[in-house]
Design a protein around this motif. Sequence first.
Motif, PDB file in Angstrom:
ATOM      1  N   ILE A  90      27.597  63.843  63.619  1.00 29.56           N
ATOM      2  CA  ILE A  90      29.029  63.998  63.386  1.00 29.56           C
ATOM      3  C   ILE A  90      29.740  63.508  64.630  1.00 29.56           C
ATOM      4  CG2 ILE A  90      30.916  65.632  62.999  1.00 29.56           C
ATOM      5  CD1 ILE A  90      28.860  67.420  61.559  1.00 29.56           C
ATOM      6  N   THR A  91      30.731  62.619  64.441  1.00 35.36           N
ATOM      7  CA  THR A  91      31.526  62.151  65.571  1.00 35.36           C
ATOM      8  C   THR A  91      32.966  62.586  65.360  1.00 35.36           C
ATOM      9  OG1 THR A  91      32.082  60.012  64.593  1.00 35.36           O
ATOM     10  CG2 THR A  91      30.050  60.126  65.892  1.00 35.36           C
ATOM     11  N   GLU A  92      33.672  62.803  66.467  1.00 33.97           N
ATOM     12  CA  GLU A  92      35.081  63.168  66.402  1.00 33.97           C
ATOM     13  C   GLU A  92      35.846  62.358  67.438  1.00 33.97           C
ATOM     14  OE1 GLU A  92      35.186  67.697  64.834  1.00 33.97           O
ATOM     15  OE2 GLU A  92      34.714  67.443  66.953  1.00 33.97           O
TER      16      GLU A  92
ATOM     17  N   ARG B  19      37.192  63.131  62.027  1.00 35.82           N
ATOM     18  CA  ARG B  19      35.791  63.576  62.018  1.00 35.82           C
ATOM     19  C   ARG B  19      35.025  62.710  61.029  1.00 35.82           C
ATOM     20  NH1 ARG B  19      35.980  69.132  60.503  1.00 35.82           N
ATOM     21  NH2 ARG B  19      36.367  69.531  62.694  1.00 35.82           N
ATOM     22  N   ARG B  20      33.871  62.195  61.478  1.00 36.37           N
ATOM     23  CA  ARG B  20      33.028  61.354  60.631  1.00 36.37           C
ATOM     24  C   ARG B  20      31.643  61.982  60.502  1.00 36.37           C
ATOM     25  NH1 ARG B  20      35.159  59.004  64.588  1.00 36.37           N
ATOM     26  NH2 ARG B  20      36.882  57.553  64.370  1.00 36.37           N
ATOM     27  N   HIS B  21      31.171  62.090  59.273  1.00 39.33           N
ATOM     28  CA  HIS B  21      29.806  62.551  59.012  1.00 39.33           C
ATOM     29  C   HIS B  21      28.978  61.301  58.742  1.00 39.33           C
ATOM     30  CE1 HIS B  21      30.886  66.919  57.776  1.00 39.33           C
ATOM     31  NE2 HIS B  21      31.644  66.480  58.757  1.00 39.33           N
TER      32      HIS B  21
ATOM     33  N   TYR C 168      42.908  64.344  65.112  1.00 39.68           N
ATOM     34  CA  TYR C 168      41.501  63.982  65.248  1.00 39.68           C
ATOM     35  C   TYR C 168      40.900  63.554  63.929  1.00 39.68           C
ATOM     36  CZ  TYR C 168      40.362  68.965  64.250  1.00 39.68           C
ATOM     37  OH  TYR C 168      40.255  70.215  63.719  1.00 39.68           O
TER      38      TYR C 168
END
Length: 71
Positions: A5-7, A35-37, A33
């Motif tokens: 997970i990136t933010e 958020r990417r899964h 922000y």
Amino acid sequence: MVNRITESFTAAMPTEEEARTLRIGAGVPVLRYTRRHIADTGGIVEVAHPIVRRADTTVVDFESTPAATAR
């Protein structure tokens, strides 16, 4: 399967819509922000963009665990 997970965070003054939605004045900064899964294949499974919060009352905590090193 999601394995990462990136933010991403940015801070700025609110748009008129953000100020109205959050019921804040135009002078109160916001934190946006995304958020990417990300799947183990590298593909993006889900994106939450943008999540908008008041920047003057939001606390962002990070915790990380160092990766094990090969011996």
